[in-house]
Motif scaffolding. Structure first.
Motif, mmCIF file in Angstrom:
data_model
loop_
_atom_site.group_PDB
_atom_site.id
_atom_site.type_symbol
_atom_site.label_atom_id
_atom_site.label_comp_id
_atom_site.label_asym_id
_atom_site.label_seq_id
_atom_site.Cartn_x
_atom_site.Cartn_y
_atom_site.Cartn_z
ATOM 1 N N UNK A 1 29.194 -22.096 15.550
ATOM 2 C CA UNK A 1 30.647 -22.201 15.645
ATOM 3 C C UNK A 1 31.232 -22.733 14.345
ATOM 4 N N UNK A 2 30.588 -23.757 13.780
ATOM 5 C CA UNK A 2 31.053 -24.318 12.508
ATOM 6 C C UNK A 2 30.898 -23.309 11.374
ATOM 7 N N UNK A 3 29.809 -22.545 11.385
ATOM 8 C CA UNK A 3 29.574 -21.544 10.343
ATOM 9 C C UNK A 3 30.652 -20.461 10.369
ATOM 10 N N UNK A 4 31.049 -20.073 11.554
ATOM 11 C CA UNK A 4 32.104 -19.062 11.684
ATOM 12 C C UNK A 4 33.395 -19.564 11.049
ATOM 13 N N UNK B 1 35.324 -13.388 4.798
ATOM 14 C CA UNK B 1 34.746 -12.134 5.269
ATOM 15 C C UNK B 1 35.820 -11.082 5.508
ATOM 16 N N UNK B 2 35.427 -9.811 5.657
ATOM 17 C CA UNK B 2 36.410 -8.757 5.908
ATOM 18 C C UNK B 2 37.281 -9.058 7.136
ATOM 19 N N UNK B 3 38.480 -8.520 7.119
ATOM 20 C CA UNK B 3 39.434 -8.742 8.207
ATOM 21 C C UNK B 3 38.809 -8.339 9.540
ATOM 22 N N UNK B 4 38.936 -9.205 10.526
ATOM 23 C CA UNK B 4 38.449 -8.923 11.869
ATOM 24 C C UNK B 4 37.070 -9.457 12.169
ATOM 25 N N UNK B 5 36.251 -9.696 11.132
ATOM 26 C CA UNK B 5 34.876 -10.157 11.367
ATOM 27 C C UNK B 5 34.877 -11.548 11.995
ATOM 28 N N UNK B 6 35.701 -12.446 11.451
ATOM 29 C CA UNK B 6 35.752 -13.801 11.981
ATOM 30 C C UNK B 6 36.266 -13.852 13.399
ATOM 31 N N UNK B 7 37.327 -13.096 13.686
ATOM 32 C CA UNK B 7 37.888 -13.097 15.045
ATOM 33 C C UNK B 7 36.882 -12.550 16.058
ATOM 34 N N UNK B 8 36.168 -11.496 15.682
ATOM 35 C CA UNK B 8 35.145 -10.945 16.579
ATOM 36 C C UNK B 8 34.020 -11.946 16.798
ATOM 37 N N UNK B 9 33.650 -12.664 15.733
ATOM 38 C CA UNK B 9 32.595 -13.675 15.854
ATOM 39 C C UNK B 9 33.027 -14.797 16.793
ATOM 40 N N UNK B 10 34.273 -15.262 16.648
ATOM 41 C CA UNK B 10 34.776 -16.316 17.540
ATOM 42 C C UNK B 10 34.732 -15.860 19.000
#
Length: 236
Positions: free
Chosen positions: A192-195, A202-211
């Protein structure tokens, strides 16, 4: 059981300093399922290698933001050591960078992942059942953080697991090599902290999908048991 952990993680950022090093993470994973085993870490990315790899019953190779194609001298030395370990029939487990380094050292190929970034919780389907993975569910969940992937296997290797985002999420060579593209050593809190640390980069959308993926927790203990049984299988 005496295990060596070869630490390849080159991240020395402030973020990294606030969290346990990979040697501790892998030791914690091993001790979760086999508290009596001995684990010794070597920071190979700092050119600290075991004096005698034959002193160990098994080897684990960690993840890293580095690429296995980097030209740093320690990378070439690690690939040579992997070939030495394999020739000596000492069992090896590799995670993420370790998975890729073992594949490359033994004649496979590593390239940019065709599907791009895999980040957060990743689900893999078991496509070949081996004894040490018999208790692992299919699909199983792991934490993931990679943009490169194994795209070709070494001679004699068989794919163990696959996912929609990555064609080879694990392979084995007899009972000598066992790998995963993902991170069995990471905790839910660390991922969670790494995200949050990496999402803006990172590219748009990658972080939101990871969360969003983090609503599911990884099969940490069950996969840890698979790693332990792999090393035990080699000893029998």
């Amino acid at each position: 059981m005496q295990l060596a952990v070869l630490m390849t993680n080159t991240d020395e950022s402030e973020f990294a300093q606030r969290h346990p090093k990979d040697g501790e993470k892998f030791a914690d994973l091993v001790h979760l399922v086999r508290p009596e085993w001995q684990v010794t870490s070597f920071s190979v990315k700092d050119d600290v290698f075991p004096d005698d790899i034959d002193a160990f019953d098994g080897v684990m190779i960690t993840g890293s933001p580095a690429s296995v194609h980097d030209t740093d001298p320690w990378v070439a030395r690690l690939l040579d050591l992997i070939r030495e370990i394999y020739a000596a029939r000492i069992p090896m487990f590799g995670a993420c960078y370790g998975h890729q380094a073992i594949a490359l050292a033994l004649g496979g190929t590593v390239e940019a992942n065709p599907a791009g970034w895999v980040f957060g919780v990743a689900h893999s389907e078991v496509c070949k059942q081996v004894a040490w993975m018999s208790q692992l569910p299919s699909p199983f969940a792991q934490y993931a953080a990679h943009v490169e992937a194994v795209t070709g296997l070494p001679d004699g290797a068989e794919i163990l697991s696959v996912s929609e985002a990555c064609a080879i999420t694990g392979f084995h060579i007899e009972n000598k090599v066992f790998t995963t593209q993902n991170h069995p050593e990471m905790s839910h809190a660390f991922m969670s902290a790494l995200i949050e640390e990496y999402a803006p980069k990172l590219p748009v959308g990658v972080g939101d999908a990871a969360r969003a993926s983090m609503l599911v927790k990884a099969d940490t203990q069950t996969y840890g048991q698979s790693i332990a049984r792999f090393f035990e299988t080699h000893k029998t």
